[in-house]
Scaffold this motif. Structure first.
Motif, short mmCIF file in Angstrom:
data_model
loop_
_atom_site.label_atom_id
_atom_site.label_comp_id
_atom_site.label_asym_id
_atom_site.label_seq_id
_atom_site.Cartn_x
_atom_site.Cartn_y
_atom_site.Cartn_z
N ARG A 1 0.82 -1.23 0.00
CA ARG A 1 0.00 0.00 0.00
C ARG A 1 0.85 1.26 0.00
NH1 ARG A 1 -5.44 -1.42 1.54
NH2 ARG A 1 -5.40 -3.64 1.89
N TYR B 1 1.91 1.80 -3.56
CA TYR B 1 0.73 2.11 -4.39
C TYR B 1 0.43 3.61 -4.30
CZ TYR B 1 -3.90 2.22 -6.36
OH TYR B 1 -4.97 2.55 -7.15
N ILE C 1 -3.23 -5.51 -3.44
CA ILE C 1 -2.74 -4.32 -4.15
C ILE C 1 -2.31 -4.70 -5.58
CG2 ILE C 1 -0.83 -2.63 -4.19
CD1 ILE C 1 -3.17 -1.86 -2.35
N ASP D 1 0.40 4.35 4.22
CA ASP D 1 -0.86 3.64 3.98
C ASP D 1 -0.89 2.17 4.39
OD1 ASP D 1 -2.25 5.73 3.08
OD2 ASP D 1 -2.35 5.11 0.98
N SER D 2 0.27 1.53 4.53
CA SER D 2 0.24 0.08 4.75
C SER D 2 -0.45 -0.24 6.07
CB SER D 2 1.66 -0.50 4.75
OG SER D 2 2.33 -0.13 5.94
#
Ligand SMILES: C[S@@+](CC[C@H](N)C(=O)[O-])C[C@H]1O[C@@H](n2cnc3c(N)ncnc32)[C@H](O)[C@@H]1O
Length: 218
Positions: free
Chosen positions: A39, A42, A66, A195-196
């Motif tokens: 993430r 991404y 993802i 975000d992860s």
């Protein structure tokens, strides 16, 4: 030789020529080692269309969601500047050697944490191998006796501090061929920008000190 990548849920091997074709139109390449669920890269890839982002991790299942998103049409969130590779750092595929303008290792754990923070030559060499000469590196890490006393004892981890990173650590990295240019002490707020799932667990969990070490390779 070939590199194993995730296309949606399917793992497939691609050759160096295919990788070069995929990345050719991008000005820069960033490799994120131990990318976890993917993430973080991404989001970065979505916001920086000039750079090609490669996330590398040995655990295929964690990257699948993802990878599926990356493979979609652009209007559904698909990206042409991100790729997830199944590999450990120590067995970095030849195809990824010497291609990165930037190498990141974010919030590592386990052997990767040990390899980056102690630091161990095998893991720093993996960072070096992935990079072009003069490339940037960024490591962000956290642990403490308050939260991870057992892990520190079992793995023989050093206590983290700016003194550690500016002293003994900087000198060891220099011996391995990496130049530390900056060390920062950061807090949970900073990590809320990632975000992860792992980063968010850390950011929204107990109050922690995070250390960010940046510099150049070579
Ligand atoms: C804490 S997790 C995820 C960290 C991720 N960068 C993030 O921000 O979510 C650490 C990751 O390192 C990966 N890992 C463990 N050993 C590794 C190795 N030898 N080489 C590369 N990655 C490794 C794990 O599979 C895991 O996904």
């Amino acid at each position: 030789m070939a590199v194993t990548v995730l296309c949606g849920k399917i793992a497939k091997t691609i050759q160096k020529q295919e990788l070069d074709e995929i990345t050719a139109k991008f000005g820069k390449i960033c490799i994120d080692i131990g990318t976890g669920d993917g993430r973080n890269i991404y989001r970065k890839a979505k916001n920086d269309k000039e750079t090609f982002y490669i996330g590398l991790d040995p655990v295929k299942d964690n990257m699948e969601e993802i990878a599926v998103k990356i493979a979609k049409k652009p209007e559904k969130g698909g990206l042409d500047n991100a790729l997830l590779v199944i590999s450990t750092a120590e067995n970095l595929p030849d195809e990824l050697c010497g291609i990165a303008d930037r190498v990141t290792v974010l919030f590592p754990w386990g052997v990767l944490l040990e390899g980056i923070v102690k630091p161990e030559e095998e893991f720093i060499n993996a960072v070096k191998k992935a990079a072009k000469n003069g490339a940037e590196f960024e490591f962000i890490t956290t642990y403490s006796a308050n939260c991870e006393e057992n892990m520190m004892e079992i793995r023989g981890m050093p206590e983290l501090s700016l003194d550690y990173f500016n002293g003994e650590y900087k000198e060891k990295l220099r011996q391995f061929g990496l130049t530390v240019l900056n060390t920062e002490l950061l807090d949970n707020e900073f990590v809320k920008g990632f975000d992860s799932k792992w980063a968010r667990r850390l950011a929204f969990g107990r109050k922690r000190d995070f250390y960010r070490i940046t510099g150049i390779i070579g």
